[in-house]
Design a protein around this motif. Structure first.
Motif, short mmCIF file in Angstrom:
data_model
loop_
_atom_site.label_atom_id
_atom_site.label_comp_id
_atom_site.label_asym_id
_atom_site.label_seq_id
_atom_site.Cartn_x
_atom_site.Cartn_y
_atom_site.Cartn_z
N GLY A 148 38.34 24.18 -8.48
CA GLY A 148 37.52 25.34 -7.76
C GLY A 148 37.01 26.38 -8.72
O GLY A 148 35.92 26.80 -8.37
N ALA A 149 37.70 26.72 -9.83
CA ALA A 149 37.38 27.62 -10.67
C ALA A 149 36.17 26.98 -11.58
O ALA A 149 35.09 27.89 -11.60
CB ALA A 149 38.79 28.11 -11.82
N TRP A 150 36.18 25.86 -11.85
CA TRP A 150 34.84 25.15 -12.53
C TRP A 150 33.77 25.15 -11.55
O TRP A 150 32.60 25.74 -12.00
CB TRP A 150 35.17 23.83 -13.09
CG TRP A 150 34.20 23.24 -13.80
CD1 TRP A 150 33.24 21.92 -13.18
CD2 TRP A 150 33.33 23.66 -14.91
NE1 TRP A 150 32.32 21.94 -14.07
CE2 TRP A 150 32.44 22.51 -15.10
CE3 TRP A 150 33.56 24.69 -15.82
CZ2 TRP A 150 31.50 23.14 -16.31
CZ3 TRP A 150 32.78 24.78 -16.91
CH2 TRP A 150 31.75 23.79 -16.93
N SER A 151 33.92 24.82 -10.33
CA SER A 151 32.75 24.88 -9.49
C SER A 151 32.38 26.21 -9.30
O SER A 151 31.14 26.56 -9.17
CB SER A 151 33.42 24.62 -7.87
OG SER A 151 33.72 22.91 -8.26
N LEU A 152 33.20 27.17 -9.07
CA LEU A 152 32.75 28.52 -8.86
C LEU A 152 32.18 28.92 -10.18
O LEU A 152 30.98 29.79 -9.89
CB LEU A 152 33.96 29.52 -8.92
CG LEU A 152 33.63 31.07 -8.54
CD1 LEU A 152 32.88 31.10 -7.12
CD2 LEU A 152 35.03 31.82 -8.44
N VAL B 256 28.11 30.19 -9.84
CA VAL B 256 27.93 31.85 -10.10
C VAL B 256 26.65 31.57 -11.27
O VAL B 256 25.87 32.57 -11.46
CB VAL B 256 29.14 32.42 -10.79
CG1 VAL B 256 28.64 33.64 -11.63
CG2 VAL B 256 30.00 32.69 -9.53
N THR B 257 26.78 30.85 -12.32
CA THR B 257 25.64 30.41 -13.27
C THR B 257 24.32 29.73 -12.83
O THR B 257 23.54 29.53 -13.38
CB THR B 257 26.32 29.96 -14.32
OG1 THR B 257 26.72 28.50 -14.25
CG2 THR B 257 27.37 30.52 -15.04
N ARG B 258 24.36 29.44 -11.58
CA ARG B 258 23.24 28.65 -10.80
C ARG B 258 23.13 27.20 -11.44
O ARG B 258 21.89 26.89 -11.47
CB ARG B 258 22.12 29.45 -10.85
CG ARG B 258 22.50 30.88 -10.06
CD ARG B 258 21.08 31.68 -10.12
NE ARG B 258 21.54 32.93 -9.37
CZ ARG B 258 20.75 33.60 -8.59
NH1 ARG B 258 19.53 33.18 -8.40
NH2 ARG B 258 21.01 34.79 -8.16
N ARG B 259 23.90 26.70 -12.07
CA ARG B 259 23.82 25.24 -12.55
C ARG B 259 24.24 24.17 -11.47
O ARG B 259 24.31 23.05 -11.34
CB ARG B 259 25.00 25.11 -13.65
CG ARG B 259 24.34 25.94 -14.68
CD ARG B 259 25.44 25.94 -16.09
NE ARG B 259 25.81 24.50 -16.36
CZ ARG B 259 26.69 24.50 -17.10
NH1 ARG B 259 27.44 25.20 -17.52
NH2 ARG B 259 27.19 22.98 -17.43
N ALA B 260 24.79 24.70 -9.98
CA ALA B 260 25.08 24.23 -9.01
C ALA B 260 25.06 24.92 -7.63
O ALA B 260 24.82 26.32 -7.85
CB ALA B 260 26.42 23.53 -8.92
N SER C 171 27.94 17.95 -5.74
CA SER C 171 29.04 17.55 -6.15
C SER C 171 29.55 17.51 -7.38
O SER C 171 28.96 17.62 -8.27
CB SER C 171 28.62 15.87 -5.84
OG SER C 171 29.63 15.01 -5.86
N VAL C 172 30.97 17.62 -7.41
CA VAL C 172 31.66 17.96 -8.92
C VAL C 172 32.74 16.88 -8.69
O VAL C 172 33.55 16.64 -7.80
CB VAL C 172 32.38 19.25 -8.84
CG1 VAL C 172 33.14 19.37 -10.04
CG2 VAL C 172 31.38 20.45 -8.80
#
Length: 168
Positions: free
Chosen positions: A132-136, A140-144, A149-150
């Motif tokens: 969840g932290a990585w997805s956030l 936030v950095t607009r890379r996803a 999908s992660v």
């Protein structure tokens, strides 16, 4: 698991060696699967499935040679609980959790169950927090986006590894 290794080193050197080999295999397989899943969103059966009997054999032999049969039962229970829980999640939302993650959860459950029931719960919990932290961070950095999908396999391995390293 560090506590078990320390106790085995002093009292059961054969169990220490077997557990050390099992944990080394976990690290090697975990890193390999994490890299593959991160790149392809796939967890190959050719790696995951042969790891089950290898881990079960090494962990069972370590527990038996140390006279800790409860660890063998915990190992089997941990694998069953995580496989069933992740299987249910997969059935509820197939796009969110692949069947490779279910199979990996069972494998991770062998190791976590060997460590104890607290580990069976902490490993997946930490995996969810890390994922969840990585997805956030990605959002936030607009890379996803929220629909991106992660791969979850790397976080499942990392959560289990962190749990095994930290819990007594």
């Amino acid at each position: 698991m560090i506590t078990a290794l320390d106790a085995y080193l002093r009292d059961a050197p054969v169990a220490f060696g077997l557990l050390a080999v099992a944990l080394t295999a976990f690290v090697v397989v975990g890193v390999r699967l994490s890299v593959i899943d991160g790149r392809t969103h796939r967890l190959p059966n050719g790696i995951v499935l042969p790891s089950y009997p290898a881990a079960a054999l090494l962990l069972s032999a370590a527990g038996a040679s140390a006279g800790e049969w409860h660890r063998v039962l915990g190992m089997l229970g941990g694998a069953a609980v995580l496989w069933l829980a992740f299987g249910a999640l997969h059935l509820l939302y197939r796009q969110g959790l692949g069947f490779g993650d279910v199979k990996l959860a069972g494998l991770v459950g062998l190791y976590l169950g060997y460590a104890g029931w607290a580990a069976v719960w902490w490993g997946p919990f930490l995996a969810l927090l890390l994922g969840g932290a990585w997805s956030l961070v990605l959002v936030v950095t607009r890379r996803a986006t929220l629909r991106s999908s992660v791969a979850f396999g790397p976080f499942l391995v990392a959560g289990a590894a962190l749990t095994l390293a930290v819990l007594p």
